[in-house]
Enzyme design. Structure first.
Site, PDB file in Angstrom:
ATOM      1  N   LEU A 125       0.850  -1.193   0.000  1.00 57.85           N
ATOM      2  CA  LEU A 125       0.000   0.000   0.000  1.00 57.85           C
ATOM      3  C   LEU A 125       0.884   1.241   0.000  1.00 57.85           C
ATOM      4  O   LEU A 125       1.648   1.475   0.936  1.00 57.85           O
ATOM      5  CB  LEU A 125      -0.908   0.000   1.230  1.00 57.85           C
ATOM      6  CG  LEU A 125      -1.911   1.158   1.320  1.00 57.85           C
ATOM      7  CD1 LEU A 125      -2.997   0.995   0.269  1.00 57.85           C
ATOM      8  CD2 LEU A 125      -2.538   1.211   2.715  1.00 57.85           C
ATOM      9  N   HIS A 229       6.673   1.583  11.394  1.00 59.54           N
ATOM     10  CA  HIS A 229       7.366   2.733  10.804  1.00 59.54           C
ATOM     11  C   HIS A 229       6.418   3.927  10.852  1.00 59.54           C
ATOM     12  O   HIS A 229       5.195   3.776  10.790  1.00 59.54           O
ATOM     13  CB  HIS A 229       7.735   2.394   9.357  1.00 59.54           C
ATOM     14  CG  HIS A 229       8.673   3.365   8.711  1.00 59.54           C
ATOM     15  ND1 HIS A 229       8.245   4.572   8.195  1.00 59.54           N
ATOM     16  CD2 HIS A 229      10.005   3.298   8.461  1.00 59.54           C
ATOM     17  CE1 HIS A 229       9.274   5.202   7.661  1.00 59.54           C
ATOM     18  NE2 HIS A 229      10.354   4.467   7.813  1.00 59.54           N
TER      19      HIS A 229
END
Length: 352
Positions: A125, A229
Site C-alpha cells: 500500500l 514505521h
C-alpha cells in the site's frame, strides 16, 4: 477521476518511480525492473484466472485517468509461505518457577515461526505524497476488501498484513542492528533487498531456531518490537478500523507488527452490498448523496471508483456517465459498493 485497476506492463516506468519514492525497506516493492516485470506477469495471470489458485498475486494500481499516471499501489498475495518460507517472530511468554526460591518468573521471548503459511496477505500500500488527500488512502486500502467480497473463493480464511517496522532517519533498524546483524553480518538494507529479490532461504540457513529472550536485547531493540514505521502508522490505523488485531507476530527483520483477521469478519466485506447501477437522472432518490467505493465485479477487467452516488427506492445506485465509463460498465450492470464517507443532503431528490 481516480480509478483502481490491475497493473499492466506499460505501468513499469511509473512503478519504478514509485519504488524510488518509497525508498528502502519495503520488501514487496524493490526498485528492480526484473522484480516488477515478474510481479506484473503474476498479477496478469491471477486476474485472468490463469494462476495457481493456491499462490497468486493480485497487484492493483491507482490511476489518475486525467493524466494516465499511476499514483498509488495496493495488493493481495495468496498462499504465502507455500512457494518459499514465510517467517515471523512470535512474541510469547515463558514461565519458570522454583519451589526452593519460592519464586515464579515470566520472560518474553521471540520464536521464529511459519504460522501464516497458506494465509492471504495484503500489502504494497503506497500513495504518492501529492495525492495524499482525504479518503484516497482509504480507497486504496479498502479496494482489496471489495475484491475479497466479490471473489471470496480466491482468498484464504485468514487475512494478514505485515507492517513496516520502525527505522531511524538513516533507514537503520535497531532490531536488526542488535539481533539480525549478529547472525548475517550484513546491513539491514542489504538483507531486505536479498529477501525481496532472492527469497528467504538464507533466513532458514542462518537464523537460530531457539527462542531469543527479549530482556537480553538492548533497550533500543526492545522498544521497536511491534512498533510500526512512522509512514505505516496511518495504514495500521485503517486496518484496526476494519477489525484487524495484533496477536504477537512481528517481522523478522525490523520487528514491525503483523495484524490479522478472518476474511468474512472484515468490516468492508460485511458492509458491502450489490446493486444495479444506472445513470438515469429522472428517478427519485433518497435525497442524500454519498461517496461510495464501487467495483465492477469483473475479475478479468477489474475496476474500482471512488464516486458520489445516490440510491433510489429500488436499491439502484445512481452515478454519472463518466463514472460508468471509467468502470467500463453498461447501464443496469450489477456492481458492489460500500459507503466511503458520511451521507450529505443534495439540493433536490434527483441525481445531479
Amino acid at each position: 477521476m481516480l480509478i483502481i485497476r490491475p497493473c499492466q506492463p506499460n505501468d513499469l516506468h511509473d512503478l519504478m518511480h514509485i519504488s524510488a519514492v518509497v525508498g528502502r525497506g519495503m520488501t514487496s516493492m524493490p526498485a528492480d525492473k526484473a522484480a516488477w516485470e515478474s510481479k506484473i506477469t503474476a498479477s496478469q495471470k491471477a486476474f485472468a484466472g490463469e494462476a495457481d489458485t493456491s499462490s497468486s498475486t493480485y497487484f492493483m494500481v491507482l490511476e489518475d485517468n486525467e493524466t494516465g499516471q499511476v499514483v498509488g499501489t495496493t495488493a493481495i498475495y495468496t498462499g504465502i509461505g507455500l512457494s518459499q518460507p514465510f517467517y515471523s517472530y512470535k512474541v510469547s511468554t515463558l514461565v519458570s518457577s522454583s519451589q526452593q526460591l519460592d519464586m515464579i518468573r515470566q520472560a518474553k521471548v521471540l520464536s521464529m515461526v511459519n504460522d501464516y503459511t497458506g494465509a492471504t496477505e495484503i500489502g504494497s500500500l503506497f500513495l504518492l505524497p501529492e495525492y495524499r488527500k482525504p479518503g484516497v488512502g482509504q480507497f486504496l486500502s479498502r479496494a482489496r476488501f471489495l475484491l475479497m467480497a466479490d471473489f471470496p473463493h480466491l482468498f484464504a480464511d485468514t487475512i494478514m498484513a505485515e507492517l513496516r517496522g520502525w527505522q531511524d532517519e538513516a533507514g537503520n533498524s535497531p532490531l536488526w542492528q542488535h539481533l539480525g546483524h549478529k547472525f548475517f553480518a550484513m546491513e539491514f538494507q542489504e538483507a531486505v533487498r536479498t529477501a525481496a529479490l532472492e527469497g528467504s532461504q538464507f533466513i532458514s540457513d542462518m537464523m537460530p531456531k531457539y527462542p531469543i529472550y527479549i530482556d537480553l536485547l538492548p533497550e533500543a531493540a526492545r522498544e521497536v518490537i511491534g512498533k510500526p514505521h512512522d509512514s505505516s502508522a496511518p495504514a495500521l490505523n485503517m486496518l484496526k478500523k476494519e477489525g484487524f488485531q495484533f496477536t504477537g507476530y512481528v517481522d523478522l527483520f525490523d520487528g514491525g507488527p503483523s495484524v490479522q483477521i478472518a476474511r468474512d469478519e472484515i468490516h468492508t466485506v460485511q458492509q458491502s452490498r450489490t446493486a444495479d447501477i444506472t445513470t438515469d437522472q429522472t428517478t427519485e432518490t433518497t435525497g442524500l448523496q454519498q461517496d461510495y467505493i464501487i467495483s465492477n465485479g469483473k475479475l478479468a477487467n477489474y475496476r474500482l471508483a471512488l464516486a458520489p452516488a445516490s440510491v433510489d427506492a429500488k436499491g439502484q445506485l445512481h452515478i454519472d456517465t463518466a463514472q460508468l465509463d471509467a468502470l467500463q460498465l453498461s447501464e443496469h450492470a450489477q456492481i458492489r459498493y460500500v459507503e466511503a464517507r458520511k451521507a450529505r443532503p443534495v439540493s433536490n431528490a434527483k441525481v445531479a
